[in-house]
Design a protein around this motif. Structure first.
Motif, PDB file in Angstrom:
ATOM      1  N   CYS A 102       1.221  -1.451  -0.369  1.00  0.00           N
ATOM      2  CA  CYS A 102      -0.075  -0.014  -0.257  1.00  0.00           C
ATOM      3  C   CYS A 102       1.257   0.775   0.526  1.00  0.00           C
ATOM      4  N   LEU A 109      -4.432   8.633   0.344  1.00  0.00           N
ATOM      5  CA  LEU A 109      -4.697   7.622   1.147  1.00  0.00           C
ATOM      6  C   LEU A 109      -4.132   5.715   1.108  1.00  0.00           C
ATOM      7  N   THR A 112      -0.890   6.765   2.777  1.00  0.00           N
ATOM      8  CA  THR A 112      -0.671   6.940   4.251  1.00  0.00           C
ATOM      9  C   THR A 112      -1.232   5.767   4.743  1.00  0.00           C
ATOM     10  N   ALA A 113      -1.712   4.512   4.667  1.00  0.00           N
ATOM     11  CA  ALA A 113      -2.513   3.621   5.342  1.00  0.00           C
ATOM     12  C   ALA A 113      -1.678   3.110   4.816  1.00  0.00           C
ATOM     13  N   GLY A 117       0.330   1.486   8.588  1.00  0.00           N
ATOM     14  CA  GLY A 117       0.297   0.070   8.817  1.00  0.00           C
ATOM     15  C   GLY A 117       1.801  -0.608   9.041  1.00  0.00           C
ATOM     16  N   ARG A 125      -2.031  -5.534  13.851  1.00  0.00           N
ATOM     17  CA  ARG A 125      -1.675  -5.879  12.223  1.00  0.00           C
ATOM     18  C   ARG A 125      -2.962  -7.523  11.837  1.00  0.00           C
TER      19      ARG A 125
END
Length: 180
Positions: A102, A109, A112-113, A117, A125
């Motif tokens: 990601c 977005l 950033t996620a 994470g 997680r």
């Protein structure tokens, strides 16, 4: 060399195959995914849609190419319960693999996620990841992938040597029959 590699009896040259995946011409990371899982195939489609510069390649965990990469990193070659992000020198599994993927996608977005994470405690997680992974077949199973009618995505998938050999054999036998 990883000592675990010698524990797995396979009928293919995993070392040559794993080395061929990361040639001088292509060092892009490879995402190994469960090829019969609809959720996993959807994840591949999602990554392709959000990775227009093609930073990632893909291989189904059911292929000898993926199994060779798993053995290279000391993992069981038939491991299909998790996603694996493989680089030329190491691999990441599960939620960390998802976060790293990601963070490289071309959407703010998602980036950033992915970054969040990677710094989220592993127990959180992995807890979320294990719940999703355990129930991934609720969306069904499939033995087919995204149609690539124009060849736009062919360079994104790692060729499986056994399929390439089968195609060469089929082509040779077809050519022989047509010459007769």
């Amino acid at each position: 060399a990883n000592e675990k590699q010698q524990e797995f009896a396979v009928d293919f040259d995993w070392k040559s195959i794993s080395e061929s995946v990361f040639s001088e011409n292509d060092q892009r990371p490879v995402i190994l995914f469960d090829g019969v899982c609809n959720l996993c195939n959807g994840g591949v489609n999602f990554v392709m849609d959000h990775d227009p510069s093609a930073k990632f390649r893909f291989a189904s965990l059911q292929t000898t190419a993926a199994q060779s990469l798993l053995i290279r990193d000391g993992r069981h070659p038939t491991q299909t319960q998790t996603i694996v992000l493989v680089t030329p020198h190491k691999s990441h599994t599960g939620s960390l693999a998802v976060a790293k993927i990601c963070s490289q996608l071309e959407h703010a977005l998602l980036k950033t996620a992915g970054q969040v994470g990677q710094v989220t405690p592993k127990w959180i997680r992995e807890g979320i990841f294990k719940v999703v992974s355990k129930h991934r077949y609720m969306l069904g199973e499939n033995d087919s992938c995204r149609l690539d009618l124009d060849g736009e995505y062919s360079s994104r998938f790692v060729s499986d040597p056994s399929v390439v050999e089968d195609l060469a054999t089929t082509t040779t036998s077809t050519a022989t029959k047509s010459e007769e």
